[in-house]
Design an enzyme around this catalytic site. Structure first.
Site, PDB file in Angstrom:
ATOM      1  N   ASP A 169       0.838  -1.202   0.000  1.00 41.50           N
ATOM      2  CA  ASP A 169       0.000   0.000   0.000  1.00 41.50           C
ATOM      3  C   ASP A 169       0.874   1.252   0.000  1.00 41.50           C
ATOM      4  O   ASP A 169       0.958   1.975   1.000  1.00 41.50           O
ATOM      5  CB  ASP A 169      -0.936  -0.002   1.213  1.00 41.50           C
ATOM      6  N   ALA A 170       1.505   1.510  -1.137  1.00 40.09           N
ATOM      7  CA  ALA A 170       2.435   2.647  -1.245  1.00 40.09           C
ATOM      8  C   ALA A 170       1.665   3.942  -1.484  1.00 40.09           C
ATOM      9  O   ALA A 170       1.727   4.550  -2.554  1.00 40.09           O
ATOM     10  CB  ALA A 170       3.430   2.396  -2.371  1.00 40.09           C
TER      11      ALA A 170
END
Length: 240
Positions: A169-170
């Site tokens: 989850d960048a």
């Protein structure tokens, strides 16, 4: 730095860096324990509550693992036990340790714990706090970032990819900037090493989507899509 694994019975398993902490206990991972000692200095809300602890000379972040989405409404903090080594807290601890050894700016892992009860477990992770830092969402709601700042964001992502680490989850809330404007990456739950290169673009796409989302959501947000090219330029200058 030595890492030690231990089972004290009653389903409790620990992994920790004995250069940073000695003999963690169940209490070490209890917010109530730290609250009673008046050592909680703050907290942050995400899927669960993350608390910030000041203990002697240490500044720690304690995170309890909780599920998100629809599954989280049913199971909350329960995970299927597939072995201690494959538990989320232990995997994140080891991944952070590897990245720190490679020189990446990610939180330093201190200790992790799981508590197994039959086929399910619950878990926690303690890391060192990143001093004088804010996530990019916080920053961009208050000021624009410079071309060099965006260049460094791209370089930080490239350094992670050079270690073949995939970030699940960048988004901009998982990218921090400290007072020296150094870029840190955080929250490596469900992240892991991957072979090849085809998946790396998805991390960049995720970051761009989060920027566009917050731009539309916040009345004041100091970012324009034209700045994205600086992030990509930084990434390309560093990626191998």
């Amino acid at each position: 730095m030595a890492t030690i694994r231990r089972d004290i019975g009653a389903g409790h398993h620990f992994i920790f860096d004995d250069a940073l902490i000695s003999e963690p206990s169940v209490d070490t991972f209890s917010p109530e324990f730290w609250q009673f000692q008046n050592k909680i200095t703050g907290q942050a809300q995400g899927r669960g509550t993350t608390i910030f602890i000041q203990h002697e000379q240490h500044h720690w972040v304690l995170r309890h693992f909780k599920r998100g989405g629809l599954v989280g409404k049913l199971l909350s903090d329960q995970y299927l036990f597939l072995g201690v080594a494959r538990s989320r807290p232990f995997e994140e601890f080891r991944l952070l340790k590897m990245m720190r050894e490679q020189g990446l700016l990610v939180p330093t892992p201190v200790a992790a714990r799981i508590h197994r009860q039959g086929i399910i477990y619950r878990g926690d992770l303690i890391t060192q706090n990143i001093p004088d830092s804010n996530d990019l969402h916080h920053m961009l709601c208050r000021q624009a970032l410079s071309k060099d700042d965006w260049h460094n964001v791209g370089k930080a992502l490239a350094a992670m990819h050079n270690c073949q680490v995939y970030h699940h989850d960048a988004n901009i809330r998982n990218i921090m900037m400290d007072r020296n404007r150094h870029i840190w990456l955080i929250d490596f739950d469900r992240c892991h090493k991957r072979k090849g290169n085809s998946w790396k673009q998805s991390n960049l796409n995720r970051l761009l989507r989060s920027l566009k989302k917050e731009k539309n959501k916040n009345p004041v947000f100091y970012w324009d899509e034209s700045e994205w090219k600086h992030c990509i330029a930084g990434y390309r200058s560093e990626v191998r």
